[in-house]
Design an enzyme around this catalytic site. Structure first.
Site: not given
Ligand code: MV4
Length: 499
Positions: A118, A202, A294
């Site tokens: 990332k 973040e 992917r």
């Molecule tokens: C976040 C977020 C809130 N704020 N970043 C979860 C997995 C990863 N791909 C990124 N994720 C998140 N990043 C910030 N700065 C909340 C999540 C997150 C989330 C994101 C997408 C789909 C489902 C989620 C479930 C919980 C938290």
């Protein structure tokens, strides 16, 4: 340009079949690989040739890069499609395939490497004016510095693992007093899960939606996007429902996100099919999070609304053909929804419930697509992901796609294992889902097991299943001995898990 003659699909189940179907349409011969647990699988029977690559555990079969490349030599396959999971985002594998003189149907090892981190991904796009969540651009080395940054951007903050995935190594920190503990946990989780303890900070976006953009790039620098998929309905970082388009994006924001996604792909010299992941806040601000290099599980919803076969495009790109699709030729047609049908029990904390599909009758009709790798009578192996099928409905409108989904769920007959179908029905009927007003907290906020179908209806459903199984048996007497056993049997998995 090299025309692919014979394609080895380094995967199993529904996605292996999905890829081979397209290959067959293109006149490309197919080679399946399988583990000892998958000898009877549909993907093995569908392929022109199939080779056993080892025992059931993935680490001894589907993850054996050396063995798989060797199978190409034995069979004369000139290309490998990795599907999703397994070796699909393994830069070392992509490189080994290339070094063996074979075509990897996917991006370059360099793109996989950059986007696998990332922090490297953020660094790669830094000069491209892509909106990102405020935070630290580099791995945290000094805690006091990091605390100052956290105070500056404001709590709550999120600590993330650079190598992270599936929510592992991610910690929400609500206030400075909890900073050190959150940091310790994130670092130790990241170290044990990924062998890389690099973490960064973040600002925590409290109620985001997960919206991702599908991109396609060729090996000549042309990149297009195929709009978005909305994946906010998820449980513990496992997506449950995906749809396209998202009901919150305006045409302007869609175009803007699409443009950003193409820039992200350009930043790492991307070719192949890829997905750029964003979170969208309640003000419709969007932020780039990461890129998946992917073909994704949920790719069918994009195919349904654009009419484009993504696997076919991946193969053309891998052959070195320039993209024949122009951005301005693309438009969204209708609305598609996908649910993932897992062999998990939604009444019992989604415990995997692998066993035998005593009854397995798919829904049919206009606007219904079922991508699966099973037939009635087959056992769901305990060694792999317990996804039985992806059920996709397409309608002229979102409301139509939802109604079609409810009809399809009710038509689906599965006995022998518990599935997430009743849970998906709950989602389809929920006002928050129907109105489009939901975020990533949907499941936690609204779902409890008592919201599943009342028992009486469930019994009816089961009775219908028994009847369907009986009808099937009478018409095909060879299909199984004696009466159909519905549900009493404890699955192998449960015996292992519950002892
Ligand atoms: C976040 C977020 C809130 N704020 N970043 C979860 C997995 C990863 N791909 C990124 N994720 C998140 N990043 C910030 N700065 C909340 C999540 C997150 C989330 C994101 C997408 C789909 C489902 C989620 C479930 C919980 C938290």
């Amino acid at each position: 340009m090299t025309k692919i003659q014979k394609l080895l699909v380094a995967n199993r189940g529904e996605i292996a079949l999905r890829i081979m179907r397209t290959a067959r349409e293109m006149g490309i011969r197919t080679v399946a690989i399988f583990s000892e647990a998958d000898r009877q699988s549909l993907h093995v029977r569908y392929a022109d040739e199939a080779v056993c690559v080892g025992p059931a555990p993935s680490s001894e079969s589907y993850l054996r890069a050396d063995v798989i490349i060797d199978v190409c030599r034995q069979t004369g396959a000139d290309a490998i499609h990795p599907g999703y999971g397994f070796l699909s985002e393994n830069a070392g594998f992509a490189r080994a395939v290339r070094n063996a003189g074979l075509i990897f149907v996917g991006p370059s090892p360099e793109s996989i490497e950059v986007m696998g981190s990332k922090l490297a991904a953020k660094a790669a796009v830094a000069s491209y004016n892509i909106p990102m969540v405020p935070g630290t651009p580099e791995a945290i080395t000094d805690r006091d510095d990091a605390k100052k940054t956290a105070a500056r951007i404001g709590y709550p903050i999120l600590i993330k693992a650079s190598a992270g995935g599936g929510g592992k190594g991610m910690r929400i920190v609500e206030q400075e007093a909890d900073f050190d503990e959150g940091m310790n946990r994130a670092v130790s989780e990241a170290t044990s899960a990924f062998g890389d303890g690099s973490v960064f900070i973040e600002k925590y976006v409290t109620s985001p939606r997960h919206v991702e953009i599908q991109v396609l790039g060729d090996q000549h620098g042309n990149i297009i996007h195929l709009f978005e998929r909305e994946c906010s309905v998820q449980r513990r970082h496992q997506k449950v429902v995906e749809e396209a388009p998202s009901s919150v994006l305006t045409p302007e924001i869609r175009a803007e996100m699409g443009r950003c996604a193409v820039e992200v792909a350009r930043a790492c010299g991307y070719y192949g099919a890829g997905t750029v992941e964003f979170i969208v806040d309640d003000q419709l601000n969007f932020y780039f999070l990461e890129m998946n290099t992917r073909l994704q599980v949920e790719h069918p919803v994009t195919e349904q609304i654009t009419g484009i076969d993504l696997v076919k495009q991946m193969i053309f790109i891998a052959e070195g053909k320039p993209l024949a699709i122009k951005q301005e030729d693309l438009e969204i047609n209708g609305h598609a929804i996908e649910i993932r049908v897992y062999a998990e029990d939604p009444a019992n904390n989604f415990l995997p419930d692998v066993g035998t599909l005593e009854t397995y009758v798919r829904p049919q009709g206009n606007g219904i697509r079922v991508d699966d790798g099973f037939e009635q009578g087959m056992a769901i192996p305990i060694y792999y992901d317990p996804m039985i099928a992806k059920l996709v409905t397409t309608g002229a409108t979102r409301a139509e796609a939802i109604e079609k989904m409810i009809r399809a769920i009710d038509e689906y007959r599965i006995t022998g294992v518990q599935t997430t179908l009743p849970f998906c029905r709950f989602v389809m009927q929920h006002d928050a889902f129907r109105s489009g007003q939901f975020d990533t907290h949907f499941v936690n906020r609204y779902f409890t097991p008592d919201k599943l179908l009342p028992a009486t209806h469930a019994e009816e459903t089961q009775l219908a299943g028994v009847l369907a199984a009986w009808l099937f048996q009478t018409s095909k007497p060879k299909s199984g001995p004696g009466a159909v056993v519905v549900d009493q049997q404890r699955s192998k998995w449960r015996e292992r898990r519950l002892g």
